[in-house]
Design an enzyme around this catalytic site. Sequence first.
Site, mmCIF file in Angstrom:
data_model
loop_
_atom_site.group_PDB
_atom_site.id
_atom_site.type_symbol
_atom_site.label_atom_id
_atom_site.label_comp_id
_atom_site.label_asym_id
_atom_site.label_seq_id
_atom_site.Cartn_x
_atom_site.Cartn_y
_atom_site.Cartn_z
ATOM 1 N N CYS A 149 27.334 27.224 59.406
ATOM 2 C CA CYS A 149 26.530 26.912 58.210
ATOM 3 C C CYS A 149 25.510 28.008 57.868
ATOM 4 O O CYS A 149 25.378 28.405 56.698
ATOM 5 C CB CYS A 149 25.835 25.568 58.395
ATOM 6 S SG CYS A 149 24.995 25.385 59.973
ATOM 7 N N HIS A 262 18.917 24.542 55.251
ATOM 8 C CA HIS A 262 18.405 25.648 56.063
ATOM 9 C C HIS A 262 17.740 26.690 55.161
ATOM 10 O O HIS A 262 18.164 26.892 54.008
ATOM 11 C CB HIS A 262 19.547 26.362 56.795
ATOM 12 C CG HIS A 262 20.249 25.549 57.845
ATOM 13 N ND1 HIS A 262 19.811 24.311 58.275
ATOM 14 C CD2 HIS A 262 21.368 25.822 58.574
ATOM 15 C CE1 HIS A 262 20.632 23.868 59.218
ATOM 16 N NE2 HIS A 262 21.583 24.751 59.408
HETATM 17 N N1 LIG Z 1 25.660 19.376 60.661
HETATM 18 C C1 LIG Z 1 25.830 20.513 60.012
HETATM 19 O O1 LIG Z 1 24.980 20.953 59.222
HETATM 20 C C2 LIG Z 1 27.087 21.317 60.218
HETATM 21 C C3 LIG Z 1 27.305 22.415 59.390
HETATM 22 C C4 LIG Z 1 28.463 23.189 59.566
HETATM 23 C C5 LIG Z 1 29.365 22.834 60.546
HETATM 24 N N2 LIG Z 1 29.123 21.761 61.321
HETATM 25 C C6 LIG Z 1 30.121 21.413 62.326
HETATM 26 O O2 LIG Z 1 30.803 20.253 61.874
HETATM 27 C C7 LIG Z 1 31.182 19.442 62.987
HETATM 28 C C8 LIG Z 1 30.594 18.047 62.804
HETATM 29 O O3 LIG Z 1 29.187 18.161 62.813
HETATM 30 P P1 LIG Z 1 28.224 16.954 62.413
HETATM 31 O O4 LIG Z 1 26.886 17.583 62.301
HETATM 32 O O5 LIG Z 1 28.766 16.178 61.267
HETATM 33 O O6 LIG Z 1 28.266 16.066 63.728
HETATM 34 P P2 LIG Z 1 27.917 14.502 63.926
HETATM 35 O O7 LIG Z 1 27.031 14.012 62.851
HETATM 36 O O8 LIG Z 1 27.479 14.372 65.333
HETATM 37 O O9 LIG Z 1 29.341 13.802 63.746
HETATM 38 C C9 LIG Z 1 30.392 14.043 64.655
HETATM 39 C C10 LIG Z 1 31.634 13.298 64.166
HETATM 40 O O10 LIG Z 1 32.721 13.622 65.032
HETATM 41 C C11 LIG Z 1 33.309 12.428 65.495
HETATM 42 N N3 LIG Z 1 33.878 12.616 66.819
HETATM 43 C C12 LIG Z 1 33.240 13.059 67.935
HETATM 44 N N4 LIG Z 1 34.089 13.076 68.976
HETATM 45 C C13 LIG Z 1 35.283 12.635 68.506
HETATM 46 C C14 LIG Z 1 36.561 12.414 69.092
HETATM 47 N N5 LIG Z 1 36.790 12.654 70.383
HETATM 48 N N6 LIG Z 1 37.548 11.947 68.291
HETATM 49 C C15 LIG Z 1 37.328 11.682 66.991
HETATM 50 N N7 LIG Z 1 36.142 11.882 66.366
HETATM 51 C C16 LIG Z 1 35.133 12.348 67.128
HETATM 52 C C17 LIG Z 1 32.175 11.424 65.522
HETATM 53 O O11 LIG Z 1 32.701 10.132 65.556
HETATM 54 P P3 LIG Z 1 31.881 8.904 66.222
HETATM 55 O O12 LIG Z 1 30.819 8.540 65.231
HETATM 56 O O13 LIG Z 1 32.901 7.849 66.386
HETATM 57 O O14 LIG Z 1 31.306 9.404 67.511
HETATM 58 C C18 LIG Z 1 31.491 11.783 64.204
HETATM 59 O O15 LIG Z 1 32.185 11.218 63.128
HETATM 60 C C19 LIG Z 1 30.666 20.205 64.228
HETATM 61 O O16 LIG Z 1 31.693 21.023 64.738
HETATM 62 C C20 LIG Z 1 29.541 21.053 63.690
HETATM 63 O O17 LIG Z 1 29.304 22.211 64.441
HETATM 64 C C21 LIG Z 1 28.010 20.991 61.179
#
Ligand SMILES: NC(=O)c1ccc[n+]([C@@H]2O[C@H](COP(=O)([O-])OP(=O)(O)OC[C@H]3O[C@@H](n4cnc5c(N)ncnc54)[C@H](OP(=O)(O)O)[C@@H]3O)[C@@H](O)[C@H]2O)c1
Length: 356
Positions: A149, A262
Amino acid sequence: MREPAEGTSTDDGRKPEAIGSMNIGVIGATGVVGHEMLTILDERGVDSDRVHCIASSRSAGLTLPYGKDHLTVGTLEDTVFEDLDVALFAAGPDTARTWAGQAVSMGCVVIDNSSAFRDDPDIPLVIPEINGNLLDGFKSPGIVASPNCSTTIAMMAVAPIHRLAGIRSMSVTTYQSVSGAGAEAMEELEQQIRQHAAGEPITNRVLPSRALLNVFNHESSIDADGFNEEERKIRFESRRILDAPEIAISATCVRVGVPRAHAMAIELVLEKGVKVEEVRELLDGSDGIRVVDDRELKRFPEPRHAAGQDDIEIGRLRLHPDRADGTGLLLFAAGDQLRKGAALNTIQILERLQNA
Ligand SMILES: NC(=O)c1ccc[n+]([C@@H]2O[C@H](COP(=O)([O-])OP(=O)(O)OC[C@H]3O[C@@H](n4cnc5c(N)ncnc54)[C@H](OP(=O)(O)O)[C@@H]3O)[C@@H](O)[C@H]2O)c1
């Protein structure tokens, strides 16, 4: 195995379809990026019966709002890909590594938001406004990676300047919001706000330090040279996206007690001297950028303005006072890391694939 998603192939001569006619899975639908993907798919007019919400078994059976409807969350397992043309992954690198190959083998186009495939030279790492041309030869089904990001926000700001004057070096200091660490970190900040208002001790469990009323080192792992992983991602991914391995890049990444969007200060050393006015005009005319640079009214980029917006705000444009030839440029940017830094970029990649 189903036929690959129509319109995602460049060598079959078929006409591209709108994304509304595809069956789209959001893997990680209960997370903050997944939530934003659902919001954008709804904004794009994709019918609820085309959208499949998938998460871990912890979330099986939950319902998530989608437009006027509610969608039931399914568990990530082999069978989910049978119904999908596209799988948008927002579930972390381990899940992507485990499941993306399976999705592709079942005919899905995968677009992944994690770091799992960003350093794979065979997988395009794409910001459509900058290097969308990498998708022109995309063989469907296959995987496309969406960048980190902070990298995306920085690249939106500097890629037009690189084309104008060539970047010799880039130094970035980020001020990263709490939602960048996921849904649990966001909940922790909200809890800290309640604790503060109630005069209670402020606690933290998800992030390594309290976010409220604080600034602290990014929580990712630190290498032997002292750089955290976010700093390493910015360096590696920026060079890859600009296709310029020779650029010297360093970053300092911190979290700030801001819920969403950010901000970052960027210092560039350029091959060719520039004038501030010329850079301002260039950025003003670039897709996905809004110049916010009013010195008189002191209106500059701020996360609270960038939050919820598609455009990256850029301002505080200045020439380095000790580089009389105009080769030193300073700027400040703010962008919504859940939209352009993740969900929006992912869906723009999908739309770009339709037109490839
Ligand atoms: N947050 C940001 O600003 C951002 C920006 C760019 C990229 N990213 C990337 O995007 C990805 C998601 O980030 P996030 O911030 O959205 O994280 P998050 O809010 O913690 O959400 C994680 C998601 O992944 C699911 N998940 C986790 N383990 C799983 C599994 N074994 N099987 C299926 N689903 C699973 C979770 O499901 P449950 O609810 O069921 O646990 C939840 O829906 C990460 O790789 C992160 O680095 C994030």
